[in-house]
Design a protein around this motif. Structure first.
Motif, mmCIF file in Angstrom:
data_model
loop_
_atom_site.group_PDB
_atom_site.id
_atom_site.type_symbol
_atom_site.label_atom_id
_atom_site.label_comp_id
_atom_site.label_asym_id
_atom_site.label_seq_id
_atom_site.Cartn_x
_atom_site.Cartn_y
_atom_site.Cartn_z
ATOM 1 N N ALA A 1 0.884 -1.167 0.000
ATOM 2 C CA ALA A 1 0.000 0.000 0.000
ATOM 3 C C ALA A 1 0.918 1.211 0.000
ATOM 4 N N VAL A 2 1.237 1.704 -1.192
ATOM 5 C CA VAL A 2 2.295 2.703 -1.362
ATOM 6 C C VAL A 2 2.028 3.951 -0.522
ATOM 7 N N LYS A 3 3.059 4.383 0.176
ATOM 8 C CA LYS A 3 2.954 5.561 1.026
ATOM 9 C C LYS A 3 3.733 6.720 0.408
ATOM 10 N N THR A 4 3.090 7.882 0.321
ATOM 11 C CA THR A 4 3.776 9.079 -0.171
ATOM 12 C C THR A 4 4.889 9.446 0.803
ATOM 13 N N PRO A 5 6.110 9.720 0.321
ATOM 14 C CA PRO A 5 7.221 10.054 1.226
ATOM 15 C C PRO A 5 6.926 11.276 2.083
ATOM 16 N N THR A 6 7.107 11.113 3.381
ATOM 17 C CA THR A 6 6.901 12.211 4.324
ATOM 18 C C THR A 6 7.999 12.216 5.373
ATOM 19 N N VAL B 1 10.191 4.241 3.549
ATOM 20 C CA VAL B 1 9.051 3.408 3.933
ATOM 21 C C VAL B 1 8.493 2.692 2.714
ATOM 22 N N ALA B 2 8.335 1.370 2.821
ATOM 23 C CA ALA B 2 7.841 0.588 1.686
ATOM 24 C C ALA B 2 6.332 0.661 1.540
ATOM 25 N N SER B 3 5.600 0.693 2.673
ATOM 26 C CA SER B 3 4.155 0.553 2.597
ATOM 27 C C SER B 3 3.467 1.147 3.820
ATOM 28 N N HIS B 4 2.189 1.430 3.686
ATOM 29 C CA HIS B 4 1.361 1.692 4.863
ATOM 30 C C HIS B 4 1.251 0.390 5.660
ATOM 31 N N ALA C 1 11.976 -8.202 3.848
ATOM 32 C CA ALA C 1 13.260 -7.718 3.327
ATOM 33 C C ALA C 1 13.166 -7.410 1.838
ATOM 34 N N LYS C 2 12.372 -8.195 1.106
ATOM 35 C CA LYS C 2 12.201 -7.957 -0.331
ATOM 36 C C LYS C 2 11.432 -6.664 -0.600
ATOM 37 N N LEU C 3 10.628 -6.232 0.375
ATOM 38 C CA LEU C 3 9.942 -4.947 0.247
ATOM 39 C C LEU C 3 10.896 -3.788 0.515
ATOM 40 N N ALA D 1 9.635 -1.653 6.585
ATOM 41 C CA ALA D 1 8.641 -2.266 5.714
ATOM 42 C C ALA D 1 7.341 -1.473 5.701
ATOM 43 N N ALA D 2 6.999 -0.846 6.853
ATOM 44 C CA ALA D 2 5.719 -0.151 6.920
ATOM 45 C C ALA D 2 5.745 0.985 7.927
#
Length: 217
Positions: free
Chosen positions: A34-39, A67-70, A95-97, A214-215
């Motif tokens: 769940a892609v997270k906008t960089p903040t 950050v990889a994901s929400h 780790a792959k994320l 990862a999140a």
């Protein structure tokens, strides 16, 4: 060897498609995020590449958090299975994320040391498992640079409590001689733990400290 034996007896099933092979299979991995906008990790203002924003730099030595994901969906499930159901294989999927996030230059990868009672309960260091897998994939050496000086847990605590608890929790093991450090962790909430680790790493002589998770909760 034990993990391999268990996998033969009860093969891993992908959390998304149910096929055997991995906790999140290679086909489903892109869909798991769940892609997270960089903040900025502290104030959540939009920030290029997850860098700590100008306003927060005066109170944080952490350069930024990748950050990889929400913290939701299959990624949250994988983290839960790793931390609370002792499914060590989930560390590989996490780790792959994280690994594709690494665009900067780092001299060493490390992880956040767990609370002693958590380590005894699980029987393994979940953060180190993820960090070692990222290190192997990126060909950057892994080293346990920190030790935990206090047995404090932050699950369920407020932001203010987390910030207060994190002070003085970690100590560094050896001088770092101007090295660029990357801290790997499973999830970031307030960033208090990562900030506390960073303060110690900078005191040890780190040139810069980034984190990759990862999140974000």
């Amino acid at each position: 060897m034990l993990a391999s034996l268990v996998n033969l007896i009860a093969p891993l099933e992908c959390l998304i498609c149910g096929n055997e092979g991995d906790v999140i299979c290679a086909t489903c991995l892109p869909r798991a995020v769940a892609v997270k906008t960089p903040t900025c990790y502290r104030c959540n203002r939009l920030s290029s590449d997850g860098r700590t924003c100008n306003s927060c730099r005066s109170s944080s030595k952490l350069s930024g958090v990748l950050v990889a994901s929400h913290y939701e969906g299959p990624v949250k499930q994988a983290i839960t299975k790793l931390k609370y159901e002792n499914l060590r294989a989930a560390a590989g999927s996490l780790a792959k994320l994280v690994t594709p996030l690494l665009s900067g230059e780092y001299d060493v990868i490390t992880s956040v040391p767990p609370a002693t009672n958590r380590l005894r309960q699980r029987g393994f260091d979940h953060g180190a498992l993820i960090a070692r897998a990222v290190a192997a994939a990126s060909q950057i050496p892994y080293r346990p640079l920190l030790r935990r000086a206090a047995n404090i847990q932050q699950v369920g605590k407020s932001r203010e409590q987390r910030l207060a608890q994190a002070r003085g929790v970690f100590t560094y093991r050896k001088p770092l001689n101007d090295q660029r450090v990357l801290i790997i962790d499973d999830v970031v909430t307030t960033g208090a733990t990562l900030a506390a680790c960073t303060s110690e790493l900078k005191a040890a002589g780190a040139k810069s400290v980034w984190a990759a998770v990862a999140a974000k909760h």
